[in-house]
Motif scaffolding. Structure first.
Motif, PDB file in Angstrom:
ATOM      1  N   ILE A 106      -3.813   3.351  -1.436  1.00 44.51           N
ATOM      2  CA  ILE A 106      -3.889   2.658  -2.715  1.00 44.51           C
ATOM      3  C   ILE A 106      -3.104   1.351  -2.662  1.00 44.51           C
ATOM      4  O   ILE A 106      -1.940   1.339  -2.250  1.00 44.51           O
ATOM      5  CB  ILE A 106      -3.327   3.528  -3.855  1.00 44.51           C
TER       6      ILE A 106
ATOM      7  N   TYR B 206       0.814  -1.216   0.000  1.00 40.60           N
ATOM      8  CA  TYR B 206       0.000   0.000   0.000  1.00 40.60           C
ATOM      9  C   TYR B 206       0.846   1.264   0.000  1.00 40.60           C
ATOM     10  O   TYR B 206       1.991   1.278   0.477  1.00 40.60           O
ATOM     11  CB  TYR B 206      -0.900   0.029   1.238  1.00 40.60           C
TER      12      TYR B 206
ATOM     13  N   SER C  67      -8.491  -0.924  -2.439  1.00 40.51           N
ATOM     14  CA  SER C  67      -7.980   0.397  -2.077  1.00 40.51           C
ATOM     15  C   SER C  67      -9.041   1.138  -1.282  1.00 40.51           C
ATOM     16  O   SER C  67     -10.236   0.818  -1.360  1.00 40.51           O
ATOM     17  CB  SER C  67      -7.608   1.196  -3.332  1.00 40.51           C
TER      18      SER C  67
END
Length: 265
Positions: free
Chosen positions: A171, A114, A178
């Protein structure tokens, strides 16, 4: 030092107060292979920060172009202090959510999948306002599975001429789930108060439309974009109209900003 700057630094220090960590500099050349898709178009600089010590291990030459300061003189406090005053409190809340997301919410196996994304406004050494797209992702973890060395990318997106998006997103770099428009006022991450999406949130756009949006994000003129895409000005304008029809925004620059915030470009 500004008390709000201290507050942000304390957020980052807290997870390591009771942890002894042996410092080992990150092998910078290797990380470029893994993070090639992270960098956004436009003028940018990036750095690697060791979270337990808050020391910058490496910073790119682009920092001078954006901050107006020799990269060797840049530290974390200076970067935060460049924010316009009214945004320091907002940054503190967002970073509180970022810390909660990476240090408490995510399982260890997902932490390096992420990146956090948000925008803010700074003043450079000449007093000019610059809109910065902030992206950060862990590169290494401590023995206790906490983010240790983090790659941060700051891109100047002032050329988009849009009010910075006051939002925070997480994200997934591997096309997984996400979290968009995450609520940050409470200072903690709440998965139920965000727009969870799987995969590409802009799948309705054609490859040509996405290419056009990417070209616009780079600040290229209409003539240059048409030439590079090998299309006429009329076709380019048709693509722009179709993009706006598919989005909820009034102008193309707001669409570009949303693409940036979502990590699509």
């Amino acid at each position: 030092m500004d008390s709000k700057v201290d507050r942000i630094l304390d957020l980052w220090k807290k997870p390591f107060l009771k942890v002894k960590s042996e410092h080992k500099p990150y092998a910078y050349p290797e990380q470029l292979k893994r993070t090639a898709g992270l960098f956004s178009p436009g003028l940018q600089y990036h750095f690697i920060i060791d979270m337990p010590t808050l020391k910058i291990e490496y910073i790119s030459e682009g920092a001078k172009n954006i901050l107006g300061i020799d990269p060797m003189e840049v530290d974390v406090e200076l970067i935060i202090d460049r924010l316009i005053p009214e945004q320091k409190e907002i940054l503190a809340k967002k970073e509180s959510v970022v810390v909660d997301f990476f240090y408490n919410y995510l399982p260890a196996k997902e932490m390096m999948s992420y990146k956090s994304v948000y925008m803010y406004t700074i003043r450079d050494v000449d007093g000019n306002l610059r809109t910065i797209l902030h992206q950060a992702t862990p590169l290494t973890l401590t023995k206790g599975y906490k983010p240790k060395q983090v790659l941060v990318v700051h891109t100047d997106v002032s050329h988009l001429f849009v009010q910075h998006k006051d939002s925070l997103s997480f994200i997934n770099l591997n096309n997984g789930k996400s979290f968009f428009n995450v609520t940050y006022n409470d200072g903690v991450f709440n998965a139920n108060k965000s727009g969870n999406k799987q995969g590409d949130p802009f799948s309705d756009f054609t490859p040509k439309e996405k290419e056009l949006i990417k070209k616009i994000s780079e600040g290229l003129s209409t003539d240059v974009i048409a030439e590079q895409m090998n299309i006429s000005i009329h076709t380019l304008r048709t693509h722009r109209k179709n993009i706006l029809k598919k989005s909820s925004f009034k102008n193309i620059h707001e669409v570009v900003a949303q693409f940036l915030m979502a990590g699509v470009i």
